[in-house]
Design a protein around this motif. Structure first.
Motif, mmCIF file in Angstrom:
data_model
loop_
_atom_site.group_PDB
_atom_site.id
_atom_site.type_symbol
_atom_site.label_atom_id
_atom_site.label_comp_id
_atom_site.label_asym_id
_atom_site.label_seq_id
_atom_site.Cartn_x
_atom_site.Cartn_y
_atom_site.Cartn_z
ATOM 1 N N THR A 234 -1.904 9.925 -4.325
ATOM 2 C CA THR A 234 -1.312 8.742 -4.962
ATOM 3 C C THR A 234 -0.510 9.147 -6.182
ATOM 4 N N CYS B 169 0.857 -1.185 0.000
ATOM 5 C CA CYS B 169 0.000 0.000 0.000
ATOM 6 C C CYS B 169 0.893 1.236 0.000
ATOM 7 N N ILE B 170 0.618 2.131 -0.932
ATOM 8 C CA ILE B 170 1.508 3.283 -1.072
ATOM 9 C C ILE B 170 1.407 4.229 0.108
ATOM 10 N N PHE B 171 0.263 4.167 0.799
ATOM 11 C CA PHE B 171 0.075 5.089 1.928
ATOM 12 C C PHE B 171 0.656 4.544 3.223
ATOM 13 N N ASN C 294 3.474 8.708 -6.632
ATOM 14 C CA ASN C 294 3.982 7.838 -7.696
ATOM 15 C C ASN C 294 4.986 8.557 -8.589
ATOM 16 N N SER D 186 -6.629 10.220 -4.496
ATOM 17 C CA SER D 186 -6.058 9.906 -5.817
ATOM 18 C C SER D 186 -4.979 10.910 -6.200
#
Lengths: 199, 153
Positions: free
Chosen positions: A65, A38-40, A69, A62
């Motif tokens: 994100t 999970c990116i968070f 990224n 979003s």
């Protein structure tokens, strides 16, 4: 060996595990399963729910994100922290957000710079002004060939190494926000098109 | 009439209603303004933030959002926070310089008063030395004359 949500941006080696993983604050907020990778997760630990709540309110999940990224992993933690800072500032001050703090600090720099300029002027005045010697000539054959006071000042000035140091401070140029109502030189134009941004 | 659309509605490719929340703050002649804000915040977030404010504050809010979005575009890691950090460093630096300069002024101030005092003291010492020398000379003369007179008699 379970998945642990940490604050360090070491996200690349996190492996899935069958043990229970505490969802990160983002996935808790979004009510979704916190997947491995999970990116968070590295940046929004479950014990800081307000951090993600603010960021989500201002930027949206979003957009965050996308922003993350676009950055290399080693810069993401700083990016998230600065986003969290801006989001909190915007929540506290919905009109000016961080820009209010920037304007305040810029005015402080200007005020201090003026004080420094005045102090430097005084310094030059002391160094260059002639002090009159109003003392009578000493009686008798001998007399002290004392140094003129101005020369003593100059010599002292050289001794303590002032010379050309301690000169005027030149602040690097920082883009100023558009004119806020309390700025010293208001543009007088608060319309949208006339934002007057110097960036 | 399509040509009356604001920059936001043009960007979002939609009709621009008469009560469009964006149109007063994102005029069609500055398209990059909305593009920048949209990239960082998104249209719905901007609309929500503007709608939650009274009308007379929305222009300032839109301007500050644009400034922050620009900062973030130029510095994707730190955005506005980088500017704040730099300003703190500037303040610290100017304060240090100011303290140093004020200390130097204090030194020069005390030095400017000192020479007059030193000159006075030195003049007095010189005069006292002169008087002492005169005394010594006088006493030598007296002794000599006494010696001569004593020897002469």
């Amino acid at each position: 060996m379970g998945f642990v949500c940490t604050r360090s941006p070491c996200t690349e080696n996190m492996a899935s595990s069958s043990s229970y993983n505490s969802p990160c604050a983002a996935c808790k907020f979004l009510r979704r399963k916190c997947m491995p990778g999970c990116i968070f997760a590295p940046y929004f630990p479950p014990e800081e729910p307000q951090k993600f709540a603010n960021v989500h309110k201002i930027f949206g999940a979003s957009n965050v994100t996308k922003l993350l990224n676009e950055l290399p992993p080693h810069q993401r933690e700083d990016a998230v922290n600065s986003l969290a800072y801006e989001a909190e500032a915007r929540v506290r001050d919905p009109v000016y957000g961080c820009v209010g703090a920037i304007s305040f600090l810029q005015r402080q720099v200007q005020r201090l710079q003026k004080e420094l300029d005045a102090a430097n002027s005084d310094l030059i005045h002391y160094a260059c002004s002639e002090i009159p010697t109003a003392l009578p000539a000493p009686p008798g054959p001998s007399s002290i060939q004392s140094m003129a006071p101005r020369q003593r000042l100059i010599d002292h000035y050289d001794r303590i190494g002032m010379g050309n140091e301690g000169g005027y401070y030149e602040a690097p140029a920082i883009p100023t926000p558009y004119n806020l109502p309390w700025n010293d030189n208001p543009s007088g134009d608060n319309s949208a098109a006339g934002g007057g941004s110097n960036m | 009439m399509i040509s009356g659309r604001c920059a936001a509605c043009k960007y979002l490719r939609r009709r621009c209603p008469s009560d469009c929340i964006f149109s007063p703050y994102f005029p069609s002649n500055i398209p990059q303004r909305f593009a920048c804000v949209h990239r960082i915040y998104g249209a719905s977030n901007v609309a929500k933030m503007l709608q939650q404010l009274p009308a007379h504050l929305r222009a300032e809010a839109a301007n500050s959002l644009y400034y922050e979005a620009q900062s973030r575009t130029q510095d994707p890691v730190y955005g506005c926070v980088g500017v704040i950090s730099l300003l703190h460093q500037q303040i610290h630096s100017v304060e240090s310089q100011l303290a140093k300069t004020e200390a130097e002024i204090a030194v020069l101030n005390s030095l400017a008063q000192e020479p007059a005092q030193i000159q006075e003291n030195e003049v007095e010492a010189t005069f006292n030395n002169f008087l002492l020398e005169q005394d010594i000379i006088a006493s030598r003369r007296f002794s000599h004359s006494t010696y001569i007179s004593s020897n002469f008699i």
